[in-house]
Design an enzyme around this catalytic site. Structure first.
Site, PDB file in Angstrom:
ATOM      1  CB  CYS A 137      -9.097  -4.853  -3.958  1.00  0.00           C
ATOM      2  SG  CYS A 137      -8.389  -5.502  -2.441  1.00  0.00           S
ATOM      3  CB  CYS A 144      -6.731 -15.103   5.741  1.00  0.00           C
ATOM      4  SG  CYS A 144      -5.126 -14.307   5.932  1.00  0.00           S
ATOM      5  CB  CYS A 151      -8.268  -8.398   9.265  1.00  0.00           C
ATOM      6  SG  CYS A 151      -8.594  -8.827   7.538  1.00  0.00           S
ATOM      7  N   GLY A 208      -6.660 -13.238   1.846  1.00  0.00           N
ATOM      8  CA  GLY A 208      -5.481 -14.084   1.857  1.00  0.00           C
ATOM      9  C   GLY A 208      -4.164 -13.331   1.938  1.00  0.00           C
ATOM     10  CD  GLU A 209       1.013 -12.558   3.228  1.00  0.00           C
ATOM     11  OE1 GLU A 209       1.636 -12.305   2.179  1.00  0.00           O
ATOM     12  OE2 GLU A 209       0.772 -11.712   4.107  1.00  0.00           O
ATOM     13  CB  SER A 240      -0.847  -5.787   0.445  1.00  0.00           C
ATOM     14  OG  SER A 240      -0.906  -5.546   1.835  1.00  0.00           O
ATOM     15  CG  HIS A 264      -2.010  -2.695  10.393  1.00  0.00           C
ATOM     16  ND1 HIS A 264      -2.578  -1.718   9.600  1.00  0.00           N
ATOM     17  CD2 HIS A 264      -1.960  -3.827   9.641  1.00  0.00           C
ATOM     18  CE1 HIS A 264      -2.886  -2.251   8.426  1.00  0.00           C
ATOM     19  NE2 HIS A 264      -2.514  -3.505   8.415  1.00  0.00           N
ATOM     20  CG  ASN A 339     -12.911   0.355   6.551  1.00  0.00           C
ATOM     21  OD1 ASN A 339     -13.418   1.460   6.399  1.00  0.00           O
ATOM     22  ND2 ASN A 339     -11.790   0.005   5.939  1.00  0.00           N
ATOM     23  CB  CYS A 382      -9.006  -1.779   4.066  1.00  0.00           C
ATOM     24  SG  CYS A 382      -8.316  -0.967   2.617  1.00  0.00           S
TER      25      CYS A 382
END
Length: 406
Positions: A137, A144, A151, A208-209, A240, A264, A339, A382
């Protein structure tokens, strides 16, 4: 095997030797395209007629053999090795910390040197071993901008984009640490796939995106998927996004990697809260972009990630609406038990409710595995990634210590 969670202060941890100061830093050859590598060699006097051969040699040493020093390039002349070492480097991230979960998940805190007048920056990268594959990952940004409310990473402000060398460097360093290069040894007792490559899959799902760092991510993944180097199949690379709609078609056309959508929620009202970018690109636009994703087929499905939040998005009505929303899109749905992290207002859905939700979606014909939480004991799951300096600054470490004690 017991979990070992390093809760010492950063000052008390042993550190590798400090990297060269930014003013003296040399250009890294990692992450350059073949064309850029050829230009770099030409700039230090390599004759034009030798460029193709020399690029091939360096590419092999960097990405097949995984060397970290020009002196290890045995079939390159001594004079050229000297020239290369004077002008370039094979820059790897500094490993600040490595943590290993009871389930074999590994998390690295990597530090990259300062750029310009800035300071060194830190990101986290996670390795997840499973039967038959090992997934890395990878982060694309330091921090971000998206502020998704469930998140942990979203609570850290964006510092900067990562460069191609820094994205590729995460893959290279992880493979070296795991013994996934010919001259590297796998650590004793490491949990890794029993056969094949130890890093077989890459997911751009770290900090990050990725689509807000499009050019650098594209260049890095081109290096990662080059068949004569790291040789990761584009079908084993997943990007993603939280829904940067205008960039989704371009991603399919220019990168050709698998796509995952951080979904989501099944209504704009809720998704505006959970994933605020939805205010700019609402569900109707996002679903239209997914339906027209280049190369989409039953063999190349889009993955929709859905974190299970108790009493928020986990009702059977939500499950039925999810099925309706994805109608006509070749898709699979990853149900992710939430999580927890220090300070969050959310709770994970009850397990029996997650299973009921999954059963309804599976009955509708979608493959909907429940993603078993991995690396929770080291905050590697995650939505939990965050640089160590940010954890310290926000006071998260005290909460983390309390959570571990419980």
């Amino acid at each position: 095997m017991s979990a070992t969670l390093d809760l010492t202060t950063p000052a008390s941890r042993p550190r590798p030797s400090a990297p060269a100061s930014p003013a003296l830093a040399q250009r890294s050859l990692l992450g350059l395209s073949r064309e850029e590598l050829g230009e770099a060699l030409a700039s230090v006097g390599v004759p034009q007629k030798q460029l193709r051969m020399r690029v091939g040699q360096l590419w092999h040493w960097l990405y097949v053999r995984g060397v970290s020093d020009f002196s290890q390039m045995a079939n390159v002349s001594r004079d050229l090795r000297q020239t290369l070492s004077q002008h370039f480097e094979i820059r790897r991230p500094e490993i600040v910390e490595e943590q290993i979960s009871v389930d074999g998940t590994r998390k690295w805190l990597f530090r990259f040197p300062a750029r310009g007048a800035g300071r060194p920056v830190e990101i986290e990268t996670v390795y997840i071993p499973e039967e038959g594959r090992g997934t890395l990952c990878v982060s694309s940004q330091v921090g971000c901008t998206l502020t998704c409310t469930f998140c942990h990473t979203g609570t850290q402000r964006l510092v900067r984009n990562l460069e191609p060398s820094e994205i590729v460097g995460q893959i290279i360093t992880a493979r070296e640490r795991l013994g996934d290069f010919p001259a590297a040894d796998t650590p004793a007792g490491a949990i890794v796939p029993s056969e094949g490559r130890l890093v077989s899959n890459v997911v751009m799902m770290g900090m990050g995106e990725p689509l807000y760092n499009y050019d650098n991510v594209k260049r890095a993944l081109a290096v990662a998927s080059d068949g004569d180097g790291l040789s990761l199949s584009r079908r084993r690379i997943t990007l993603s996004t939280s829904g940067v709609v205008p960039m989704i078609p371009k991603t399919g056309e220019e990168m050709g990697v698998m796509l995952a959508i951080s979904l989501h929620a099944v209504t704009d009202e809720l998704r505006d809260v959970l994933v605020p970018i939805n205010k700019k690109y609402p569900l109707e636009e996002l679903m239209a972009a997914c339906r027209s994703y280049p190369g989409l087929s039953n063999a190349r499905r889009i993955t929709f990630e859905y974190v299970m939040l108790k009493g928020v998005n986990d009702s059977l009505a939500d499950a039925r609406e999810l099925v309706r929303l994805l109608k006509g899109i070749p898709a699979k749905i990853n149900l992710i038990p939430f999580n927890p992290w220090p300070g969050t207002a959310y709770e994970c859905s009850d397990w029996d409710q997650i299973e009921r939700f999954a059963d309804l979606v599976n009955d509708a014909g979608y493959a909907s595995p429940i993603r078993t939480p991995r690396g929770r004991d080291i905050f590697a799951a995650c939505g939990q990634l965050k640089s160590e300096s940010e954890r310290m600054k926000k006071g998260d470490r005290l909460a983390l210590e309390a959570a571990v004690a419980v």
